[in-house]
Design a protein around this motif. Structure first.
Motif, short mmCIF file in Angstrom:
data_model
loop_
_atom_site.label_atom_id
_atom_site.label_comp_id
_atom_site.label_asym_id
_atom_site.label_seq_id
_atom_site.Cartn_x
_atom_site.Cartn_y
_atom_site.Cartn_z
N GLN A 458 -13.62 -1.04 23.91
CA GLN A 458 -12.86 -1.96 23.30
C GLN A 458 -14.19 -2.87 23.01
O GLN A 458 -14.92 -3.11 24.16
CB GLN A 458 -11.87 -2.70 24.15
CG GLN A 458 -11.29 -4.03 23.69
CD GLN A 458 -10.20 -4.63 24.36
OE1 GLN A 458 -9.74 -3.87 25.38
NE2 GLN A 458 -9.69 -5.70 23.94
N LEU A 459 -14.16 -3.82 21.92
CA LEU A 459 -15.19 -4.81 21.83
C LEU A 459 -14.30 -5.91 21.09
O LEU A 459 -14.07 -5.83 19.76
CB LEU A 459 -16.38 -4.38 20.98
CG LEU A 459 -17.43 -5.44 20.51
CD1 LEU A 459 -18.00 -5.95 21.70
CD2 LEU A 459 -18.50 -4.99 19.55
N MET A 483 -17.99 3.42 16.28
CA MET A 483 -18.79 2.43 15.72
C MET A 483 -18.05 1.06 15.59
O MET A 483 -16.77 1.16 15.50
CB MET A 483 -19.04 2.67 14.08
CG MET A 483 -20.12 3.70 13.91
SD MET A 483 -21.78 3.31 14.16
CE MET A 483 -22.16 2.51 12.90
N PHE A 484 -18.85 0.01 15.75
CA PHE A 484 -18.10 -1.29 16.04
C PHE A 484 -18.91 -2.19 15.27
O PHE A 484 -20.03 -2.20 14.96
CB PHE A 484 -17.93 -1.67 17.75
CG PHE A 484 -16.92 -0.81 18.37
CD1 PHE A 484 -15.81 -1.11 18.43
CD2 PHE A 484 -17.76 0.14 18.98
CE1 PHE A 484 -14.74 -0.25 19.44
CE2 PHE A 484 -16.72 1.37 19.63
CZ PHE A 484 -15.53 0.71 19.90
N VAL A 485 -18.29 -3.62 15.12
CA VAL A 485 -19.09 -4.67 14.36
C VAL A 485 -19.24 -5.65 15.51
O VAL A 485 -18.30 -6.18 16.20
CB VAL A 485 -18.44 -4.98 13.28
CG1 VAL A 485 -19.12 -6.32 12.59
CG2 VAL A 485 -18.37 -4.07 12.29
N LEU A 494 -19.17 -5.04 25.90
CA LEU A 494 -18.40 -3.79 25.62
C LEU A 494 -17.58 -3.13 26.73
O LEU A 494 -18.19 -3.02 27.88
CB LEU A 494 -19.34 -2.90 25.01
CG LEU A 494 -19.15 -1.55 24.43
CD1 LEU A 494 -18.42 -1.70 22.96
CD2 LEU A 494 -20.09 -0.67 24.35
N LEU A 495 -16.37 -2.96 26.56
CA LEU A 495 -15.42 -2.49 27.47
C LEU A 495 -15.12 -1.24 27.56
O LEU A 495 -14.68 -0.72 26.42
CB LEU A 495 -14.16 -3.38 27.70
CG LEU A 495 -14.39 -4.89 27.77
CD1 LEU A 495 -13.20 -5.63 27.98
CD2 LEU A 495 -15.00 -5.31 29.04
N LEU A 496 -15.29 -0.26 28.46
CA LEU A 496 -14.99 1.23 28.28
C LEU A 496 -14.15 1.52 29.64
O LEU A 496 -14.11 1.05 30.78
CB LEU A 496 -16.23 2.06 28.45
CG LEU A 496 -17.16 1.86 27.33
CD1 LEU A 496 -18.29 0.90 27.64
CD2 LEU A 496 -17.81 3.16 26.78
N SER A 497 -12.96 2.31 29.37
CA SER A 497 -12.33 2.86 30.37
C SER A 497 -12.00 4.41 30.00
O SER A 497 -11.82 4.82 29.03
CB SER A 497 -11.00 2.14 30.36
OG SER A 497 -10.41 2.13 29.22
#
Length: 1005
Positions: A458-459, A483-485, A494-497
Motif C-alpha cells: 500500500q502506498l 508499480m505505484f505512483v 510504503l506499507l507491506l504486509s
C-alpha cells in the motif's frame, strides 16, 4: 567564503577499450572542474572497473556555476613507461548540477578526443551540489603520474539541506518571483542572442503576468474551424487592441502605443489602496478595549479588512483594487471602525480626491506608504498608514489584492474572498515506484497447516496484491513486480504486509514492513538494483518504530522478506491522456533537456455565457479560467455575477517539446456560498497543440466553449485568447522532431497499455489530492476534467467517430483504387491511354519511379500549402459525431460506471452492443479467412491446389529467369488495364482458384 561544493561520485565504467596488449587495461579517472583536479585509484586488468569514490570541488563564485563545466577523463596507466593513454572523456554542463535529493547515477557514453580516436564504453557518475558546511573539499593532487595506491578522499553519505543561496544559483535562468517585470524580446534574433550569450542572461519564463483592459471593441472576422462545423460553432479571428498594439493577421501594429511587457491582454486601470497599519487609536468601548477594522469605500463598492480584538495598534497590510471604469465617485473614503455586537462605531476617516492620486508605471519602485491623521472634524486622535495610487495589473500588488470587479457590489464573506483569487500552482513531480517481491523466509504460522500467503503493498490510497502462493517449507516465492505512483516530497511511506488466507474472506497478518521512499534508491535506466532483506514486525506500529530507527531487541528472531524497491526516474509519469500530453519529460531532473521556446497566453475575456445559476431571480454565473501546461497550472480570479467577464491576465510557460498541448478550461465557481460541498461546474475547454503554432505570430481568436449534454451538443459561450509561441532556435526545434517522443526507458523497458492506463489514473488522483490542498484549491472535478480521465470509457458516439476517422484516413487509398478501376474499365479512353504510356515509361526506365513518386508528393504538398490552416485547430462537432448522435446514445454515454439505469434499459443496450460486436466479429473472421487461404497455398491442406501452385511456381521461376523483368510487369499491367471488350463478366481464373482454397473455419465450433 561560500560553502557551496560540487560533489562527484565516480561509480564505475563499463566495456572500456583494451590498451595493454593483453585484452585488458589499468584504468583511472581524472576530474577537472574550475582549475581543480582529482583522480581515482587505478584498477588493474579490468575493462569494467568499479570505484565508488567521492570527491568534492570548491565553488569559489556561485554566480559562475552556470558557465562552468565538469570534465571526467578516463586513462589507461602504462606501468612500463609510466605514461597514461586516453580511453575517453565525459563533459557535463550546469544542467547536470542538481541538488543531492535530485541526483542519481547516470552512465554517460565516452566521447572521443580527436576524430580518429578509438573510444568505447560508458562512465557512471553521480553529480550534485551541496552547501553542507560539515563536508570538506578534497585536497588537490599534484599533476603527477597516477599510482595504484593513490589516496582517495571518502566522505560518508549525507543528505544536504538546501538554503536560499543554492536556490539563487539555480534560479539565474528561471526567476521564481512572479512579481518581477521582464521585457519580452521584440524579435527572434534578440531571443537567440540572449539564449546564446549566457545561461544567466536568459529571461525568465515562469513569471506570471496579469490583466489589462480596454474599452475599445475589437473588430473580428469569422474563420471556420472546418467546413463541417456549423456557423455558430466556428472559430472567430479577432483584431483586438492589446497592450502591444492592434493585432491584425497575427502581426502587432504598435501605432502610438507604448511597448508593454503585458502585450497579450487589454490595458486595464485600477485604483490601489494599501492599508498597512494604525496607531494610537482611541478606545470606543466601556472597558477601554477596541476591535478595529478598516472599510475602504468608493461609490457603492466597499472592501473590508479583517478585525483584531482588543488592540489599538493593529497591522493589516492588505491591498484593495478598484476597477477604474466602474468608479462611481471622485472621493475615496478609508474608515476605521470598531466592531460591536449591535452597531459598529466609527473611529476615524481619511478621504482622498481621485484627481490628487498619483499614477505608478512599472518598473517604478512601489509607492511608499504614509501616515495620515483622521479628519479634523472628527476631533479624534489616531493615525492610519496608507498608500494610494493608480496602476494596472502589471503592479506586483495586483495578484493578492481584493478586487472590486471580482465580487458583487455588497462584497462577500472572507471564505468567498479566499476562493476568488488568481493563483499559480505547481503540480508535484511524480515518480514510478517499482516493487519486486521475491520471496519470504521463516514465516511463523500458528498451526501446522500449509500457509496460503500473498503480499499486500500500500502506498497512500493505492493498494496492490501479489498472487497467493502455498509453500510447505514456509518460504514462499512470488517473483512479482508491482508499480505505484508517488509524488515528491514522498510524505507517505510504503506499507507491506504478508497475509495468510486461513478461510473464505478471512486473512491473518503474518508480518509488516514500512519503507520510507526518501531512503529508496533512484535510477535513471534499467540497470539492476540491489535487493535487500527486510525484517517482518508483528504489528504495523512496531514496523514504523523499526523504520524510524528506534531500538529493538537484540538477537530476536525475525521472519524476513526479500524485495527490490526503487524509484524509476527514467520514465515520464502520465497524469493526462497520452493524446493531449503537455509534458513528456522524465521524472529525474538530470535527464531534462533545455527549453526550446516560450509559450505566452493571454486570457482576455469570456463572452455570451449561458446562465449557470440563479441569484435574486435572474440568471448569472461566477466564472474562472484554468490553464494547464507541463507542471504549471494557473487559475484566474473569479469574476462574480457576470455573463461576460473580462480577465485580461497573461501567463508564460517554458516549452520543452513541440508535440505537446496547452489546455484551457472555463468553470463556474460553486464555493462562494461558504460551502465546500458544491461542485465547480464545467463550462467548456480548449486544446491548442504547440506544433501547430507559427513562431512569433500572435493568435487572437474567440474559441467556442462546446459541451456535450444529454440533450446534445451545446455552446456555453466563447473564450477570447491571445497566444504566442516564441522559439529560441529554429534548428533545435527541427532537431526535436527526429528525437524519441518519450524518454528512453519507455522503449528499453516499456509498460503495457493496461498497466500504463492504471498508473495514469493513480497519477491523476495524486495530483488532484495535492492541488486540492492549495489555497484557493483546485478541486478534484477540475483536475479530472482538464486531464481527460474519462476518455477511456465506452461511448457509442466515440466509437462511430473513430470509425469514420479511420475511413477518412483510408479515403485517399480508396479514391486511388477507384480511379485505377476507372482506368482499367476505359471509362475515359484518353486518360487510360496516357496511363498506358506512363506505365510503359516507368517499366522501361525503373530509375524514374522513386523520383516521380517524391516529385508527386512535393507537388501535392505545395498545392495544399495554399490552403494551409491559418489558425489553431479547435473542437469539430462533425468529426466528434456530436451532430448526428441519438438521444439514447448520449444517455448511455452519460450513464456512470457502474450503470444506474433500469434492467430493461441495460438489457437493450447490451443487445445493441452484441449486434455491433457481431458485425465486427464477422469482419475480423473474413480477414482471418483470407490470410488462412494464403497459408493454404503451401500448407498442403488441399493437396491438389498446393500441387498446382507448386507447378506454377516452378514454371514461373524458369520463365522469369530467362525473361527480362520488364516483360512480365508489362504483361501484367496491360492485362489488368485491358479493354472491356476483352473482359469476361465472371471472375478471373486466379480469383476463382484463390476462393476455392480451404480456411480453418471448418475446424471452429
Amino acid at each position: 567564503m561560500s560553502n557551496l561544493k560540487l560533489g562527484v561520485e565516480v561509480t564505475g565504467a563499463h566495456d572500456l577499450m583494451p590498451k595493454d596488449g593483453q585484452g585488458s587495461c589499468s584504468s583511472f579517472v581524472e576530474l577537472h572542474f574550475d582549475g581543480q583536479k582529482f583522480r581515482t585509484t587505478t584498477k588493474d586488468k579490468d575493462l569494467s572497473p568499479v570505484w565508488n569514490e567521492k570527491f568534492y570541488f570548491n565553488i569559489t563564485d556561485p554566480s559562475r556555476l552556470p558557465n562552468l563545466t565538469l570534465a571526467a577523463c578516463v586513462y589507461h596507466y602504462n606501468k612500463t613507461t609510466g605514461s597514461k593513454v586516453f580511453l575517453g572523456k565525459v563533459q557535463l554542463t550546469a544542467t547536470s548540477f542538481v541538488p543531492y535529493a535530485d541526483a542519481a547515477v547516470l552512465h554517460y557514453p565516452l566521447e572521443k578526443k580527436a576524430v580518429f580516436s578509438r573510444v568505447k564504453g560508458e562512465l557512471g557518475l553521480k553529480v550534485f551540489v551541496t552547501d553542507d558546511p560539515s563536508i570538506k573539499s578534497s585536497s588537490p593532487l599534484p599533476d603527477l603520474e597516477p599510482v595504484t595506491n593513490a589516496d582517495q578522499h571518502t566522505v560518508q553519505d549525507q543528505t544536504p539541506s538546501f538554503t536560499s543561496s543554492i536556490l539563487n544559483v539555480f534560479s539565474r535562468k528561471k526567476n521564481d518571483s512572479r512579481h518581477t517585470f521582464h521585457t519580452v524580446a521584440k524579435s527572434n534574433e534578440e531571443k537567440q542572442h540572449q539564449s546564446s550569450s549566457s545561461a544567466a542572461a536568459k529571461p525568465s519564463s515562469n513569471y506570471m503576468t496579469h490583466e489589462m483592459k480596454s474599452g475599445m471593441l475589437p473588430p473580428s472576422k469569422f474563420v471556420y474551424a472546418g467546413s463541417s462545423s456549423p456557423f455558430d460553432y466556428a472559430l472567430k479571428e479577432t483584431s483586438p487592441y492589446l497592450g502591444g498594439g492592434q493585432v491584425v493577421g497575427g502581426r502587432v501594429i504598435r501605432g502610438n502605443m507604448r511597448p508593454s511587457t503585458y502585450d497579450l491582454v487589454e490595458p486595464m486601470r485600477y485604483l490601489f489602496v494599501r492599508v498597512v497599519r494604525a496607531r494610537d487609536l482611541p478606545s470606543k468601548d466601556v472597558t477601554g478595549g477596541l476591535d478595529p477594522y478598516v472599510e475602504v469605500k468608493i461609490g457603492n463598492f466597499k472592501g473590508r479588512t479583517k478585525h483584531y480584538e482588543k488592540t489599538q495598534d493593529p497591522e493589516w497590510n492588505q491591498v484593495f483594487a478598484f476597477s477604474r471604469e466602474n468608479l462611481q465617485s471622485n472621493v475615496l473614503e478609508v474608515v476605521v471602525k470598531d466592531k460591536d455586537m449591535l452597531l459598529d462605531k466609527n473611529v476615524g476617516t481619511v478621504r482622498f480626491d481621485l484627481h490628487d492620486i498619483p499614477t505608478r508605471v512599472p518598473p517604478d519602485s512601489p509607492l511608499a506608504p504614509e501616515w495620515y491623521r483622521f479628519e479634523k472634524g472628527d476631533k479624534k486622535k489616531g493615525e492610519l498608514m496608507l498608500a494610494v495610487w493608480f496602476g494596472t495589473q502589471a503592479d506586483e500588488a495586483f495578484p493578492d489584492a481584493w478586487h472590486s470587479d471580482a465580487l458583487s457590489v455588497d462584497g462577500s464573506s472572507p471564505f468567498a474572498y479566499a476562493q476568488i483569487r488568481s493563483k499559480v500552482y505547481q503540480s508535484p513531480r511524480l515518480w514510478y515506484v517499482r516493487v519486486k517481491v521475491i520471496e519470504a523466509q521463516d514465516l511463523l504460522v500458528e498451526n501446522s497447516r500449509i500457509p496460503d500467503t500473498y503480499v499486500k503493498v500500500q502506498l497512500g490510497n493505492q493498494i496492490l496484491k501479489t498472487r497467493p502462493v502455498q509453500s510447505s517449507t514456509k518460504t514462499p516465492r512470488w517473483d512479482q513486480e508491482l508499480m505505484f505512483v508517488a509524488a515528491e516530497p514522498f510524505e507517505e511511506p510504503l506499507l507491506l504486509s504478508i497475509e495468510d488466507r486461513v478461510g473464505p474472506n478471512k486473512d491473518e497478518t503474518i508480518g509488516n514492513v514500512v519503507i520510507h521512499l526518501t531512503k529508496v534508491e533512484r535510477r535513471a535506466d534499467d540497470r539492476p538494483i540491489r535487493t535487500r532483506w527486510y525484517d517482518l514486525e508483528k504489528s504495523m506500529s512496531s514496523a514504523m518504530d523499526s523504520e524510524e530507527g528506534k531500538k529493538k531487541e537484540k538477537d530476536k528472531f525475525h521472519s524476513r522478506i526479500h524485495m527490490c524497491v526503487c524509484l524509476d526516474g527514467g520514465y515520464h509519469v502520465f497524469d493526462e491522456s497520452t493524446y493531449y500530453s503537455s509534458d513528456l519529460r522524465p521524472s529525474l531532473k538530470q535527464l531534462w533537456k533545455k527549453p526550446m521556446g516560450v509559450l505566452e497566453l493571454g486570457i482576455i475575456s469570456v463572452d455570451g455565457l449561458h446562465p449557470i445559476k440563479t441569484r435574486e431571480g435572474r440568471g448569472t454565473s461566477d466564472t474562472y479560467c484554468v490553464a494547464k501546461y507541463g507542471h504549471k497550472w494557473i487559475r484566474t480570479r473569479t469574476i462574480c455575477d457576470s455573463l461576460s467577464p473580462k480577465y485580461n491576465e497573461q501567463y508564460t510557460w517554458e516549452v520543452f517539446d513541440p508535440a505537446t498541448v496547452l489546455t484551457v478550461g472555463v468553470f463556474d465557481n460553486g464555493q462562494l456560498n461558504s460551502s465546500d460541498s458544491n461542485r465547480d461546474l464545467k463550462i467548456g475547454k480548449v486544446r491548442i497543440r504547440i506544433s501547430t503554432l507559427e513562431s512569433g505570430r500572435v493568435y487572437t481568436h474567440s474559441y467556442p466553449l462546446l459541451m456535450l449534454h444529454p440533450s446534445g451538443v451545446k455552446k456555453m459561450g466563447e473564450v477570447h485568447l491571445a497566444i504566442r509561441f516564441s522559439c529560441y532556435s529554429t534548428l533545435d526545434m527541427m532537431h526535436a522532431y527526429f528525437k524519441p517522443h518519450l524518454p528512453k526507458m519507455h522503449y528499453k523497458r516499456p509498460l503495457n497499455i493496461m498497466e500504463q492506463e492504471k498508473l495514469r489514473h493513480q497519477a491523476v488522483s495524486v495530483v488532484a489530492a495535492r492541488l486540492s490542498r492549495a489555497e484557493p484549491p483546485l478541486r478534484k472535478e477540475v483536475v479530472e476534467y482538464m486531464s481527460d480521465t474519462d476518455s477511456h470509457l465506452w461511448s457509442m458516439r466515440r466509437s462511430k467517430a473513430n470509425f469514420y476517422r479511420l475511413m477518412t484516413v483510408f479515403s485517399g487509398m480508396l479514391s486511388a483504387a477507384k480511379w485505377l478501376g476507372e482506368v482499367s474499365t476505359w471509362r475515359n479512353p484518353v486518360t487510360t491511354v496516357l496511363v498506358h504510356i506512363l506505365f510503359l515509361m516507368l517499366v522501361c526506365f525503373p530509375e524514374l519511379i522513386l523520383p516521380t513518386v517524391f516529385l508527386y508528393m512535393f507537388v501535392i504538398g505545395m498545392w495544399n500549402w495554399r490552403f494551409r490552416p491559418r489558425y489553431p485547430p479547435h473542437m469539430n462537432t462533425r468529426l466528434s459525431y456530436a451532430d448526428a448522435v441519438t438521444p439514447d446514445e448520449l444517455d448511455e454515454e452519460f450513464d456512470p460506471f457502474p450503470s444506474t439505469k433500469s434492467p430493461d434499459v441495460v438489457r437493450f443496450r447490451y443487445d445493441r452492443l452484441r449486434s455491433v460486436a457481431g458485425r465486427i466479429q464477422t469482419v475480423v473472421g473474413d480477414i482471418a479467412t483470407q490470410g488462412e487461404r494464403f497459408q493454404a497455398l503451401v500448407s498442403w491442406r488441399d493437396p491438389r491446389a498446393t500441387t498446382m501452385f507448386m507447378v506454377f511456381c516452378f514454371v514461373a521461376a524458369i520463365v522469369l529467369y530467362v525473361t527480362p523483368f520488364q516483360v512480365p510487369i508489362l504483361l501484367t499491367g496491360f492485362y489488368l488495364m485491358r479493354h472491356p471488350k476483352l473482359r469476361n463478366k465472371t471472375p478471373a481464373a486466379p480469383v476463382n482458384f484463390f476462393r476455392r482454397l480451404p480456411a480453418l473455419t471448418d475446424s471452429m465450433l
